[in-house]
Design a protein around this motif. Structure first.
Motif, PDB file in Angstrom:
ATOM      1  N   GLN A  19     103.667  54.549  26.887  1.00 38.84           N
ATOM      2  CA  GLN A  19     103.870  55.996  26.797  1.00 38.84           C
ATOM      3  C   GLN A  19     105.059  56.331  25.905  1.00 38.84           C
ATOM      4  O   GLN A  19     105.003  57.231  25.105  1.00 38.84           O
ATOM      5  N   ALA A  23     111.134  52.634  26.169  1.00 33.13           N
ATOM      6  CA  ALA A  23     111.443  53.070  27.530  1.00 33.13           C
ATOM      7  C   ALA A  23     111.390  51.863  28.468  1.00 33.13           C
ATOM      8  O   ALA A  23     110.664  50.912  28.217  1.00 33.13           O
ATOM      9  N   PRO A  24     112.179  51.887  29.543  1.00 35.98           N
ATOM     10  CA  PRO A  24     112.127  50.776  30.488  1.00 35.98           C
ATOM     11  C   PRO A  24     110.739  50.655  31.117  1.00 35.98           C
ATOM     12  O   PRO A  24     110.046  51.654  31.320  1.00 35.98           O
ATOM     13  N   ALA A  25     110.353  49.443  31.402  1.00 39.24           N
ATOM     14  CA  ALA A  25     109.041  49.206  32.003  1.00 39.24           C
ATOM     15  C   ALA A  25     108.997  49.788  33.409  1.00 39.24           C
ATOM     16  O   ALA A  25     109.993  49.775  34.130  1.00 39.24           O
ATOM     17  N   THR A  26     107.851  50.312  33.783  1.00 42.50           N
ATOM     18  CA  THR A  26     107.663  50.830  35.132  1.00 42.50           C
ATOM     19  C   THR A  26     106.621  49.976  35.830  1.00 42.50           C
ATOM     20  O   THR A  26     105.844  49.277  35.188  1.00 42.50           O
ATOM     21  N   GLU A  27     106.617  50.053  37.144  1.00 46.02           N
ATOM     22  CA  GLU A  27     105.700  49.262  37.950  1.00 46.02           C
ATOM     23  C   GLU A  27     105.053  50.168  38.984  1.00 46.02           C
ATOM     24  O   GLU A  27     105.732  50.964  39.630  1.00 46.02           O
ATOM     25  N   PRO A  28     103.740  50.089  39.156  1.00 45.27           N
ATOM     26  CA  PRO A  28     103.083  50.939  40.139  1.00 45.27           C
ATOM     27  C   PRO A  28     103.496  50.579  41.569  1.00 45.27           C
ATOM     28  O   PRO A  28     103.683  49.408  41.889  1.00 45.27           O
ATOM     29  N   ALA A  47     104.874  61.902  40.308  1.00 46.85           N
ATOM     30  CA  ALA A  47     105.711  60.727  40.077  1.00 46.85           C
ATOM     31  C   ALA A  47     107.038  61.048  39.382  1.00 46.85           C
ATOM     32  O   ALA A  47     108.080  60.507  39.769  1.00 46.85           O
ATOM     33  N   PRO A  48     107.076  61.923  38.373  1.00 44.08           N
ATOM     34  CA  PRO A  48     108.371  62.240  37.763  1.00 44.08           C
ATOM     35  C   PRO A  48     109.360  62.830  38.767  1.00 44.08           C
ATOM     36  O   PRO A  48     110.554  62.531  38.734  1.00 44.08           O
ATOM     37  N   ARG A  51     110.687  59.901  40.923  1.00 42.88           N
ATOM     38  CA  ARG A  51     111.656  59.094  40.174  1.00 42.88           C
ATOM     39  C   ARG A  51     112.996  59.807  40.060  1.00 42.88           C
ATOM     40  O   ARG A  51     114.058  59.198  40.211  1.00 42.88           O
ATOM     41  N   GLU A  52     112.965  61.110  39.801  1.00 39.23           N
ATOM     42  CA  GLU A  52     114.210  61.892  39.696  1.00 39.23           C
ATOM     43  C   GLU A  52     114.966  61.875  41.022  1.00 39.23           C
ATOM     44  O   GLU A  52     116.186  61.704  41.051  1.00 39.23           O
ATOM     45  N   ASP A  55     116.571  58.458  41.580  1.00 39.20           N
ATOM     46  CA  ASP A  55     117.733  58.270  40.710  1.00 39.20           C
ATOM     47  C   ASP A  55     118.944  59.057  41.199  1.00 39.20           C
ATOM     48  O   ASP A  55     120.081  58.579  41.089  1.00 39.20           O
TER      49      ASP A  55
END
Length: 62
Positions: A19, A23-28, A47-48, A51-52, A55
């Motif tokens: 995407q 960018a750092p890799a993401t994992e499901p 999901a965003p 993640r926010e 963090d």
């Protein structure tokens, strides 16, 4: 026999592209939610939003 048209199989350049380059890799991750919770999560931003929140959250203390 002449070479037949091939269908399927791997091809150079095929597959899902990242995407965001760099960018750092993401994992499901899978979580269980009720139907109402799933609907609310979508309204909150999906999901965003999760993640926010992760963090911004402070680490728990012992």
């Amino acid at each position: 026999m002449d070479k037949e048209k091939q269908v399927g199989g791997s091809r150079p350049g095929s597959g899902r592209k990242p995407q965001v380059v760099g960018a750092p890799a993401t994992e499901p991750v899978t979580i269980k939610l009720s139907e109402d919770q799933k609907i609310k999560l979508r309204r909150l931003g999906g999901a965003p939003w999760v993640r926010e929140r992760i963090d911004k959250a402070k680490e728990p203390t012992k």
